[in-house]
Design a protein around this motif. Sequence first.
Motif, mmCIF file in Angstrom:
data_model
loop_
_atom_site.group_PDB
_atom_site.id
_atom_site.type_symbol
_atom_site.label_atom_id
_atom_site.label_comp_id
_atom_site.label_asym_id
_atom_site.label_seq_id
_atom_site.Cartn_x
_atom_site.Cartn_y
_atom_site.Cartn_z
ATOM 1 N N ASN A 118 -10.399 56.594 -90.350
ATOM 2 C CA ASN A 118 -11.568 56.510 -89.452
ATOM 3 C C ASN A 118 -11.196 56.337 -87.980
ATOM 4 O OD1 ASN A 118 -13.741 56.380 -91.584
ATOM 5 N ND2 ASN A 118 -12.434 54.688 -92.240
ATOM 6 N N LYS A 135 -16.921 51.250 -85.668
ATOM 7 C CA LYS A 135 -16.059 52.059 -86.540
ATOM 8 C C LYS A 135 -16.865 53.234 -87.056
ATOM 9 C CE LYS A 135 -13.415 51.776 -90.875
ATOM 10 N NZ LYS A 135 -12.786 50.899 -91.881
ATOM 11 N N ASP A 143 -11.816 46.558 -93.274
ATOM 12 C CA ASP A 143 -11.659 47.873 -93.913
ATOM 13 C C ASP A 143 -12.031 47.890 -95.399
ATOM 14 O OD1 ASP A 143 -11.154 50.521 -94.073
ATOM 15 O OD2 ASP A 143 -8.972 50.397 -93.874
ATOM 16 N N GLU A 171 -14.076 49.851 -97.047
ATOM 17 C CA GLU A 171 -14.759 51.085 -97.491
ATOM 18 C C GLU A 171 -14.364 51.541 -98.897
ATOM 19 O OE1 GLU A 171 -13.563 54.342 -94.883
ATOM 20 O OE2 GLU A 171 -11.558 53.480 -94.802
HETATM 21 MG MG MG Z 1 -10.089 52.357 -94.405
#
Ligand code: MG
Length: 425
Positions: free
Chosen positions: A48, A63, A253, A255
């Motif tokens: 990202n 982000k 992070d 995700e």
């Molecule tokens: Mg990531």
Amino acid sequence: SKIPGFRALDTETVKDYLAERPDLGGHVGPSDSKDAWTVREVGDGNINFVYIVEGPSGALVLKQGLPYIRIAHDWPLTQERARFEAEALREEARHCPEHVPELYHYDGALCLLVMQYLPPPHLVLRPALTAGRSFPKLPCHIAHFMATTLFNTSLLALDSKAWRELVGRFENVDICRLTEQVIFTDPYYSAPVNRHTSPQLDDLAHAFQHDVEAKAAITALKAKFLQQRQALLHGDLHTGSLMVTEDTTYVIDAEFAFAGPIAFDVGKMVANLLIAFFAGAGLQTPEAPRTRQRQWLLQATVEMWASFVAEFKELWTASVKGGKPGDLCPSALFGEEAPAGPASLQAVQEDFFQGLLPDVLGFAGAVIIRRILGIAHVVDYENIQDADSRAAAERQSLQFARRLLVETSSFGGSVEAVVKAAAAC
Ligand code: MG
Ligand code: ADP
Ligand code: SR1
Ligand code: MG
Ligand code: MG
């Protein structure tokens, strides 16, 4: 495919986006101070774009995920990942707010999140370890994050209705398929995206592609990754997903969050501490030896596992009402009808952790192997400038990782035995 209405922001349009939303822009400064805001794109991950925005009143992080991954524009990736990250951050914050950045805003159409900025002296742990640093509070902090998030999102804490609802919210299909590919498949055949230090490691890369025992072990772990739904995982819990100071630890992070095997999160952490340990052999110089840091990395591995087990068990025991023989436990696994007195609870707990550790070690082995033979490498090894020294550290890591993956039981169910064996390499 791109979400309708999606547009990629840049350092200028990020300002406009925030200025149009005073509740967000306010973290930075009033919208009429916009020209004085500074925006830096600092993304150093594989996937990202991350912008740090600073102004007269403070700072925040934005982000954004594009329809493809940062390191390979020909590799499409679902933009739903921002929703999974937002939902996971909210869920993690419910259980462990002290180790998670605050989420300010989620925008599904633009596939973006706005969150708390973790300012200097916060550092991303992986490059900090590569620079030789140690963080004595880290093992306890990570153990606390893992124990609280994993226990409280498991069937040990939830009834089955709440559990199924949680699992349904985190059907992170495309991201899980990415992990299935890059961790559990690619390193074991000549996948076009693979790379390794060549020619030094050609023999080992070839050996893993024809290693029947390794293929059997990785297939069994892949099945667990796909089939075992024990808790809501972070899903990408490595040293590049941690920002730290001497006193604080934040997990970023999220995700990759999905309902999966608890051992996967724990195993990724174990793997990444061991990666730093093995890479340290190639990073050290006679003038700057890494003896103390490398000892600490091994101690940290033991301490993290021990604290995780102790805290997870404590949460579990506390959640069992009363604790007298015949008392009832509220969790779905020990339903209304199941007696869970202290003796049976202790037996179940021992069984649980004895079953967990081999999977932790197996996943750890798999994660070390993917960082050396797969697509996504790490600065721990990449910062070893001399290719022969890098290959030597990688070779040692691969041989050790294969033991974790294939000869898991040789460690006798003990993390102490694992670190002793690593120290002896
Ligand atoms: Mg990531
Ligand atoms: P990716 O999904 O691409 O890996 P990350 O969420 O890991 O993105 O973020 C990439 C980088 O952006 C981090 O390594 C860190 O340098 C920076 N970063 C991310 N979140 C924050 C934050 N909340 N505060 C400060 N820096 C951050
Ligand atoms: C294409 S693989 C990219 C990797 O980066 C992420 O952080 C995950 O670890 C993923 O496997
Ligand atoms: Mg990252
Ligand atoms: Mg990893």
